[in-house]
Design an enzyme around this catalytic site. Sequence first.
Site, PDB file in Angstrom:
ATOM      1  N   LYS A 214     -12.568   0.519 -14.322  1.00  0.00           N
ATOM      2  CA  LYS A 214     -13.083  -0.764 -13.820  1.00  0.00           C
ATOM      3  C   LYS A 214     -13.551  -1.670 -14.961  1.00  0.00           C
ATOM      4  O   LYS A 214     -13.434  -2.888 -14.883  1.00  0.00           O
ATOM      5  CB  LYS A 214     -14.199  -0.515 -12.799  1.00  0.00           C
ATOM      6  CG  LYS A 214     -13.713   0.181 -11.514  1.00  0.00           C
ATOM      7  CD  LYS A 214     -12.689  -0.662 -10.763  1.00  0.00           C
ATOM      8  CE  LYS A 214     -12.268  -0.053  -9.445  1.00  0.00           C
ATOM      9  NZ  LYS A 214     -11.261  -0.857  -8.740  1.00  0.00           N
TER      10      LYS A 214
ATOM     11  N   TYR B 216     -13.585   6.364 -13.310  1.00  0.00           N
ATOM     12  CA  TYR B 216     -13.684   5.157 -12.476  1.00  0.00           C
ATOM     13  C   TYR B 216     -14.345   4.027 -13.281  1.00  0.00           C
ATOM     14  O   TYR B 216     -13.857   2.893 -13.311  1.00  0.00           O
ATOM     15  CB  TYR B 216     -14.491   5.490 -11.214  1.00  0.00           C
ATOM     16  CG  TYR B 216     -14.534   4.392 -10.182  1.00  0.00           C
ATOM     17  CD1 TYR B 216     -13.443   4.157  -9.346  1.00  0.00           C
ATOM     18  CD2 TYR B 216     -15.658   3.584 -10.035  1.00  0.00           C
ATOM     19  CE1 TYR B 216     -13.476   3.146  -8.392  1.00  0.00           C
ATOM     20  CE2 TYR B 216     -15.707   2.578  -9.087  1.00  0.00           C
ATOM     21  CZ  TYR B 216     -14.617   2.361  -8.263  1.00  0.00           C
ATOM     22  OH  TYR B 216     -14.653   1.361  -7.323  1.00  0.00           O
TER      23      TYR B 216
ATOM     24  N   THR C 167     -16.727   1.008   3.377  1.00  0.00           N
ATOM     25  CA  THR C 167     -15.305   1.266   3.660  1.00  0.00           C
ATOM     26  C   THR C 167     -15.103   2.777   3.669  1.00  0.00           C
ATOM     27  O   THR C 167     -16.038   3.544   3.399  1.00  0.00           O
ATOM     28  CB  THR C 167     -14.395   0.680   2.555  1.00  0.00           C
ATOM     29  OG1 THR C 167     -14.648   1.412   1.334  1.00  0.00           O
ATOM     30  CG2 THR C 167     -14.630  -0.794   2.309  1.00  0.00           C
TER      31      THR C 167
ATOM     32  N   ASP D 271       0.865  -1.194   0.000  1.00  0.00           N
ATOM     33  CA  ASP D 271       0.000   0.000   0.000  1.00  0.00           C
ATOM     34  C   ASP D 271       0.901   1.244   0.000  1.00  0.00           C
ATOM     35  O   ASP D 271       2.096   1.150   0.313  1.00  0.00           O
ATOM     36  CB  ASP D 271      -0.897   0.011   1.260  1.00  0.00           C
ATOM     37  CG  ASP D 271      -2.210   0.776   1.053  1.00  0.00           C
ATOM     38  OD1 ASP D 271      -3.270   0.148   1.039  1.00  0.00           O
ATOM     39  OD2 ASP D 271      -2.148   2.022   0.904  1.00  0.00           O
TER      40      ASP D 271
ATOM     41  N   ASN E 204      -5.881  -5.043  -5.760  1.00  0.00           N
ATOM     42  CA  ASN E 204      -7.083  -4.412  -5.226  1.00  0.00           C
ATOM     43  C   ASN E 204      -6.963  -2.903  -5.052  1.00  0.00           C
ATOM     44  O   ASN E 204      -7.977  -2.212  -4.917  1.00  0.00           O
ATOM     45  CB  ASN E 204      -7.367  -5.114  -3.880  1.00  0.00           C
ATOM     46  CG  ASN E 204      -8.330  -4.369  -3.011  1.00  0.00           C
ATOM     47  OD1 ASN E 204      -9.539  -4.449  -3.218  1.00  0.00           O
ATOM     48  ND2 ASN E 204      -7.831  -3.615  -2.031  1.00  0.00           N
TER      49      ASN E 204
ATOM     50  N   ILE F  30     -19.789  -1.287  -0.725  1.00  0.00           N
ATOM     51  CA  ILE F  30     -19.196  -1.949   0.443  1.00  0.00           C
ATOM     52  C   ILE F  30     -18.809  -0.854   1.438  1.00  0.00           C
ATOM     53  O   ILE F  30     -18.188   0.147   1.049  1.00  0.00           O
ATOM     54  CB  ILE F  30     -17.928  -2.744   0.035  1.00  0.00           C
ATOM     55  CG1 ILE F  30     -18.208  -3.673  -1.169  1.00  0.00           C
ATOM     56  CG2 ILE F  30     -17.375  -3.523   1.223  1.00  0.00           C
ATOM     57  CD1 ILE F  30     -19.280  -4.712  -0.970  1.00  0.00           C
TER      58      ILE F  30
HETATM   59  P1  NAI Z   1     -10.207   2.182   0.591  1.00  0.00           P
HETATM   60  O1  NAI Z   1     -10.013   3.588   0.158  1.00  0.00           O
HETATM   61  O2  NAI Z   1     -10.718   1.889   1.941  1.00  0.00           O
HETATM   62  O3  NAI Z   1      -8.868   1.356   0.363  1.00  0.00           O
HETATM   63  C1  NAI Z   1      -8.084   1.505  -0.780  1.00  0.00           C
HETATM   64  C2  NAI Z   1      -6.638   1.260  -0.416  1.00  0.00           C
HETATM   65  O4  NAI Z   1      -5.849   1.417  -1.613  1.00  0.00           O
HETATM   66  C3  NAI Z   1      -6.106   2.283   0.605  1.00  0.00           C
HETATM   67  O5  NAI Z   1      -5.441   1.624   1.639  1.00  0.00           O
HETATM   68  C4  NAI Z   1      -5.173   3.146  -0.224  1.00  0.00           C
HETATM   69  O6  NAI Z   1      -4.102   3.696   0.522  1.00  0.00           O
HETATM   70  C5  NAI Z   1      -4.700   2.165  -1.280  1.00  0.00           C
HETATM   71  N1  NAI Z   1      -4.153   2.832  -2.454  1.00  0.00           N
HETATM   72  C6  NAI Z   1      -4.644   3.917  -3.105  1.00  0.00           C
HETATM   73  N2  NAI Z   1      -3.835   4.279  -4.109  1.00  0.00           N
HETATM   74  C7  NAI Z   1      -2.804   3.391  -4.113  1.00  0.00           C
HETATM   75  C8  NAI Z   1      -1.644   3.233  -4.920  1.00  0.00           C
HETATM   76  N3  NAI Z   1      -1.379   4.072  -5.927  1.00  0.00           N
HETATM   77  N4  NAI Z   1      -0.819   2.201  -4.642  1.00  0.00           N
HETATM   78  C9  NAI Z   1      -1.062   1.356  -3.624  1.00  0.00           C
HETATM   79  N5  NAI Z   1      -2.134   1.470  -2.809  1.00  0.00           N
HETATM   80  C10 NAI Z   1      -2.998   2.467  -3.068  1.00  0.00           C
HETATM   81  O7  NAI Z   1     -11.180   1.571  -0.514  1.00  0.00           O
HETATM   82  P2  NAI Z   1     -11.933   0.166  -0.618  1.00  0.00           P
HETATM   83  O8  NAI Z   1     -13.371   0.452  -0.618  1.00  0.00           O
HETATM   84  O9  NAI Z   1     -11.372  -0.822   0.307  1.00  0.00           O
HETATM   85  O10 NAI Z   1     -11.551  -0.197  -2.126  1.00  0.00           O
HETATM   86  C11 NAI Z   1     -10.686  -1.241  -2.483  1.00  0.00           C
HETATM   87  C12 NAI Z   1     -10.945  -1.571  -3.936  1.00  0.00           C
HETATM   88  O11 NAI Z   1     -12.300  -1.991  -4.096  1.00  0.00           O
HETATM   89  C13 NAI Z   1     -10.758  -0.400  -4.902  1.00  0.00           C
HETATM   90  O12 NAI Z   1     -10.156  -0.852  -6.089  1.00  0.00           O
HETATM   91  C14 NAI Z   1     -12.172   0.060  -5.165  1.00  0.00           C
HETATM   92  O13 NAI Z   1     -12.290   0.716  -6.403  1.00  0.00           O
HETATM   93  C15 NAI Z   1     -12.897  -1.259  -5.145  1.00  0.00           C
HETATM   94  N6  NAI Z   1     -14.330  -1.184  -4.920  1.00  0.00           N
HETATM   95  C16 NAI Z   1     -14.826  -0.631  -3.763  1.00  0.00           C
HETATM   96  C17 NAI Z   1     -16.189  -0.573  -3.574  1.00  0.00           C
HETATM   97  C18 NAI Z   1     -16.807   0.013  -2.342  1.00  0.00           C
HETATM   98  O14 NAI Z   1     -18.029   0.176  -2.337  1.00  0.00           O
HETATM   99  N7  NAI Z   1     -16.062   0.296  -1.288  1.00  0.00           N
HETATM  100  C19 NAI Z   1     -17.116  -1.075  -4.598  1.00  0.00           C
HETATM  101  C20 NAI Z   1     -16.477  -1.646  -5.743  1.00  0.00           C
HETATM  102  C21 NAI Z   1     -15.138  -1.692  -5.887  1.00  0.00           C
END
Ligand code: NAI
Length: 252
Positions: free
Chosen positions: A161, A157, A192, A38, A91, A190
Amino acid sequence: MEPPFIGKVALVTGAAAGIGRASALAFAREGAKVVVADVNVEGGEETIALCRALNTDAMFVRCDVSQRDEVERLIALAVDTFGRIDFAHNNAGIEGVQAMLADYPEEVWDRVIEINLKGVWLCMKYEIRHMLKQGGGAIVNTSSVAGLAGSRGVSAYVASKHGIVGITKAAALEYARNGIRVNAICPGTIHTAMIDRFTQGDPQLLAQFAEGEPIGRLGSPEEVANAVIWLCSDKASFVTGATLAVDGGRLA
Ligand code: NAI
């Protein structure tokens, strides 16, 4: 009974929080050693402490998945430390901003595509090079319901995706005969930090999101992690190139 992933190594990007952290912990519970990647160092260190509390070995690597040299280093460190990479959950992702397409800022567009789409490609590139040498592996990429259907106000986005679904299928076909399975998960809403940022903590908007899910509530990161574990397990041995919606029925 021994946990099924004993002796295996799992790498999870974006594992300092949310879905990635839940996935890292789920791999740890199954007995795998976990590589947490991360840009968020504090959150990443917390995740490895939580993994170690589950009696497994874990390491954190600070890595921006949009940077080729950092991804190359991540995979090299993971292999140097734990000897192999059996499972990779690509992810890491960002949401960008909310704006109509004609007003979408170009620099945000570029960043969303670089992290969400190029980042997944870069990770797969170096993971697959290693998996070919070790004779197989399983990869899960995090797409979204926005990878299978459009959504207003988040065009970058949605494009990123949809792109993940495309490269997942391409990679699955290219490496199907090398023992490497590649699948995508498409989560619905989700709960988060990403959703809290998106709704700016407005409880009414959050309730609206929950109402929009046929199941009547938001999903939890753990419910997504369960799908990731299944896709990596031998129980999904004939599943590759698939997009698995984990969305409370939204796309139905
Ligand atoms: P979050 O924001 O809680 O976690 C995302 C993580 O990715 C964070 O720890 C962040 O520091 C890290 N990150 C961001 N840019 C980065 C980079 N350049 N290199 C390495 N790490 C990086 O978000 P969440 O909800 O856990 O999302 C995780 C994945 O799930 C994402 O790809 C998001 O698009 C996808 N997603 C989330 C949904 C939701 O409703 N929360 C729905 C559908 C997909």
